[in-house]
Enzyme design. Structure first.
Site, PDB file in Angstrom:
ATOM      1  N   GLN A 172     -56.180 -86.606  65.215  1.00  0.00           N
ATOM      2  CA  GLN A 172     -57.068 -85.457  64.983  1.00  0.00           C
ATOM      3  C   GLN A 172     -56.632 -84.707  63.728  1.00  0.00           C
ATOM      4  O   GLN A 172     -55.447 -84.376  63.574  1.00  0.00           O
ATOM      5  CB  GLN A 172     -57.058 -84.507  66.197  1.00  0.00           C
ATOM      6  CG  GLN A 172     -58.103 -83.400  66.077  1.00  0.00           C
ATOM      7  CD  GLN A 172     -58.172 -82.475  67.292  1.00  0.00           C
ATOM      8  OE1 GLN A 172     -57.339 -82.564  68.207  1.00  0.00           O
ATOM      9  NE2 GLN A 172     -59.140 -81.583  67.302  1.00  0.00           N
TER      10      GLN A 172
ATOM     11  N   HIS B 286     -64.950 -82.718  68.109  1.00  0.00           N
ATOM     12  CA  HIS B 286     -66.028 -83.527  67.553  1.00  0.00           C
ATOM     13  C   HIS B 286     -65.997 -84.909  68.175  1.00  0.00           C
ATOM     14  O   HIS B 286     -64.928 -85.460  68.438  1.00  0.00           O
ATOM     15  CB  HIS B 286     -65.917 -83.636  66.023  1.00  0.00           C
ATOM     16  CG  HIS B 286     -64.563 -84.005  65.540  1.00  0.00           C
ATOM     17  ND1 HIS B 286     -63.534 -83.092  65.424  1.00  0.00           N
ATOM     18  CD2 HIS B 286     -64.042 -85.199  65.171  1.00  0.00           C
ATOM     19  CE1 HIS B 286     -62.449 -83.709  64.987  1.00  0.00           C
ATOM     20  NE2 HIS B 286     -62.731 -84.993  64.832  1.00  0.00           N
TER      21      HIS B 286
ATOM     22  N   ASP C  96     -70.287 -88.576  58.880  1.00  0.00           N
ATOM     23  CA  ASP C  96     -68.893 -88.396  58.475  1.00  0.00           C
ATOM     24  C   ASP C  96     -68.788 -88.582  56.959  1.00  0.00           C
ATOM     25  O   ASP C  96     -69.378 -89.497  56.384  1.00  0.00           O
ATOM     26  CB  ASP C  96     -67.992 -89.402  59.200  1.00  0.00           C
ATOM     27  CG  ASP C  96     -66.533 -89.003  59.134  1.00  0.00           C
ATOM     28  OD1 ASP C  96     -65.969 -88.646  60.180  1.00  0.00           O
ATOM     29  OD2 ASP C  96     -65.940 -89.046  58.022  1.00  0.00           O
ATOM     30  N   ILE C  97     -68.039 -87.710  56.312  1.00  0.00           N
ATOM     31  CA  ILE C  97     -67.911 -87.735  54.847  1.00  0.00           C
ATOM     32  C   ILE C  97     -67.130 -88.967  54.377  1.00  0.00           C
ATOM     33  O   ILE C  97     -67.242 -89.367  53.209  1.00  0.00           O
ATOM     34  CB  ILE C  97     -67.248 -86.419  54.358  1.00  0.00           C
ATOM     35  CG1 ILE C  97     -67.642 -86.124  52.928  1.00  0.00           C
ATOM     36  CG2 ILE C  97     -65.739 -86.455  54.551  1.00  0.00           C
ATOM     37  CD1 ILE C  97     -67.312 -84.698  52.485  1.00  0.00           C
TER      38      ILE C  97
HETATM   39  P1  AMP Z   1     -60.530 -86.457  63.234  1.00  0.00           P
HETATM   40  O1  AMP Z   1     -59.540 -87.278  62.447  1.00  0.00           O
HETATM   41  O2  AMP Z   1     -60.891 -87.043  64.586  1.00  0.00           O
HETATM   42  O3  AMP Z   1     -60.117 -85.014  63.325  1.00  0.00           O
HETATM   43  O4  AMP Z   1     -61.888 -86.560  62.438  1.00  0.00           O
HETATM   44  C1  AMP Z   1     -62.265 -85.679  61.440  1.00  0.00           C
HETATM   45  C2  AMP Z   1     -63.363 -86.365  60.697  1.00  0.00           C
HETATM   46  O5  AMP Z   1     -64.049 -85.391  59.918  1.00  0.00           O
HETATM   47  C3  AMP Z   1     -62.884 -87.439  59.716  1.00  0.00           C
HETATM   48  O6  AMP Z   1     -63.470 -88.679  60.056  1.00  0.00           O
HETATM   49  C4  AMP Z   1     -63.328 -86.924  58.353  1.00  0.00           C
HETATM   50  O7  AMP Z   1     -63.747 -87.945  57.490  1.00  0.00           O
HETATM   51  C5  AMP Z   1     -64.462 -85.993  58.737  1.00  0.00           C
HETATM   52  N1  AMP Z   1     -64.749 -84.920  57.788  1.00  0.00           N
HETATM   53  C6  AMP Z   1     -63.853 -84.116  57.159  1.00  0.00           C
HETATM   54  N2  AMP Z   1     -64.484 -83.224  56.379  1.00  0.00           N
HETATM   55  C7  AMP Z   1     -65.812 -83.468  56.514  1.00  0.00           C
HETATM   56  C8  AMP Z   1     -66.986 -82.897  55.950  1.00  0.00           C
HETATM   57  N3  AMP Z   1     -66.932 -81.863  55.092  1.00  0.00           N
HETATM   58  N4  AMP Z   1     -68.186 -83.408  56.301  1.00  0.00           N
HETATM   59  C9  AMP Z   1     -68.257 -84.467  57.151  1.00  0.00           C
HETATM   60  N5  AMP Z   1     -67.192 -85.034  57.732  1.00  0.00           N
HETATM   61  C10 AMP Z   1     -65.986 -84.558  57.412  1.00  0.00           C
END
Ligand code: AMP
Ligand code: ZN
Length: 113
Positions: free
Chosen positions: A93, A99, A31-32
């Protein structure tokens, strides 16, 4: 496949990610914005908007995500971890490609905020 979906772009290799595992069907990457010492995501390469879009046809795929997620967690040195799927904005989300979060390496609170 969804042209403008962030995680489809990561699955297609158009946007870089810190990948932990990849095969024909699934991808795992860090996760970023990690919320724990270990925090990674497991996604199917095929686009589904979220848990509510899953049908009987994907039962095996989701089970595989869980099994691989566990293997990766063990490789990352955690055998206690939290698994989260968010479904819908109110649940938190933000990326509408299903995911599975795996978080570990610290104590977790329950209930989540
Ligand atoms: P959600 O809030 O369950 O939709 O989770 C989305 C997740 O994606 C969050 O924890 C973000 O930090 C993560 N995220 C967003 N963009 C990226 C990216 N480019 N690479 C890795 N993780 C990401
Ligand atoms: Zn997608």
């Amino acid at each position: 496949m969804s042209d403008n979906c962030l995680f489809c772009k990561i699955a297609r290799g158009e946007i870089p990610a810190d990948k932990l595992y990849e095969d024909d069907d699934i991808l795992a990457f860090r996760d970023i914005s990690p919320q724990a010492p270990v925090h990674f995501l497991v996604i199917p390469k095929k686009h589904f908007s979220g848990p509510a879009a899953i049908t009987e046809a994907e039962e095996q795929l989701i089970g595989r995500m869980m099994r691989k997620g566990n293997e990766i967690a063990r490789k990352e040195g955690i055998d206690h971890y939290r698994v989260v799927f968010n479904n819908g904005e109110q649940a938190g989300q933000t990326v509408f490609h299903i995911h599975m979060h795996i978080l570990g390496g610290r104590n977790m609170n329950w209930p989540p905020g």
